[in-house]
Design a protein around this motif. Structure first.
Motif, PDB file in Angstrom:
ATOM      1  N   GLY A 219      -6.726 -30.235  -0.709  1.00 37.59           N
ATOM      2  CA  GLY A 219      -6.477 -28.926  -1.286  1.00 37.59           C
ATOM      3  C   GLY A 219      -7.164 -28.721  -2.628  1.00 37.59           C
ATOM      4  O   GLY A 219      -8.069 -29.465  -3.019  1.00 37.59           O
ATOM      5  N   TYR A 220      -6.706 -27.710  -3.329  1.00 31.51           N
ATOM      6  CA  TYR A 220      -7.250 -27.340  -4.628  1.00 31.51           C
ATOM      7  C   TYR A 220      -6.446 -28.008  -5.737  1.00 31.51           C
ATOM      8  O   TYR A 220      -5.247 -28.223  -5.599  1.00 31.51           O
ATOM      9  CB  TYR A 220      -7.203 -25.825  -4.812  1.00 31.51           C
ATOM     10  CG  TYR A 220      -8.150 -25.095  -3.895  1.00 31.51           C
ATOM     11  CD1 TYR A 220      -9.422 -24.739  -4.338  1.00 31.51           C
ATOM     12  CD2 TYR A 220      -7.788 -24.761  -2.601  1.00 31.51           C
ATOM     13  CE1 TYR A 220     -10.302 -24.072  -3.504  1.00 31.51           C
ATOM     14  CE2 TYR A 220      -8.672 -24.093  -1.764  1.00 31.51           C
ATOM     15  CZ  TYR A 220      -9.917 -23.756  -2.220  1.00 31.51           C
ATOM     16  OH  TYR A 220     -10.788 -23.104  -1.403  1.00 31.51           O
TER      17      TYR A 220
ATOM     18  N   GLN B 185      -3.085 -23.963   1.243  1.00 31.66           N
ATOM     19  CA  GLN B 185      -4.430 -23.967   0.662  1.00 31.66           C
ATOM     20  C   GLN B 185      -5.493 -24.512   1.614  1.00 31.66           C
ATOM     21  O   GLN B 185      -6.579 -24.896   1.190  1.00 31.66           O
ATOM     22  CB  GLN B 185      -4.447 -24.696  -0.683  1.00 31.66           C
ATOM     23  CG  GLN B 185      -3.580 -24.009  -1.701  1.00 31.66           C
ATOM     24  CD  GLN B 185      -3.631 -24.658  -3.066  1.00 31.66           C
ATOM     25  OE1 GLN B 185      -4.189 -25.732  -3.253  1.00 31.66           O
ATOM     26  NE2 GLN B 185      -3.034 -23.994  -4.035  1.00 31.66           N
TER      27      GLN B 185
END
Length: 155
Positions: free
Chosen positions: A34-35, A100
């Protein structure tokens, strides 16, 4: 997603000194699906490198983004980064606001824009935010709503 070695190689090819901190950053992003926010990165790096400043972390994130090894996305809760795609061709993303997860959009909408002759485009971004099939099925997100319609009606 780019590997640790691809990220390090890109930094090295641009003349950046490859420090232990930069190797750790490359590994962190290569291994994270993810981020990550700058704060997430700072907290992670601070566990290993005492005395590391937030400014140093943020500066490295910006440099890595400018080199094209990190993608930057602005979410409602702030800017976040993740390792760039390794697909090697220009594309955009659908981004799930819950998990995400990102899905590629292979078509670039820039071809459809009516850019005036007096304007030279040097960079563009096109991201669509919503909820993936899995997050919708989990019941953790509200049912489908058209946010643009709700916003335009003043709701």
């Amino acid at each position: 997603m780019l590997s640790t070695n691809q990220i390090i190689e890109a930094m090295s090819s641009q003349g950046l000194r490859i420090t232990d901190q930069r190797k750790t950053l490359a590994r962190l992003f290569a291994e994270t699906e993810g981020y990550l926010s700058p704060k997430d990165v700072y907290e992670y790096m601070g566990r290993t490198y005492s005395g590391l400043s937030f400014d140093t972390v943020y500066r490295n994130l910006r440099v890595m983004q400018e080199l094209g090894v990190l993608e930057q996305v602005i979410f409602e809760d702030g800017v976040k980064f993740k390792a760039s795609c390794s697909s090697g061709h220009h594309h955009h993303h659908l981004i799930c606001l819950q998990c995400q997860k990102t899905l590629p959009i292979e078509f670039c909408p820039m071809q459809l824009t009516d850019t005036p002759d007096q304007f030279q485009v040097v960079e563009h971004k096109f991201e669509i935010f919503g909820y993936c099939k899995d997050c919708q099925a989990s019941g953790k997100v509200s049912p489908k709503t058209d946010q643009t319609q709700a916003t335009s009606k003043g709701q």
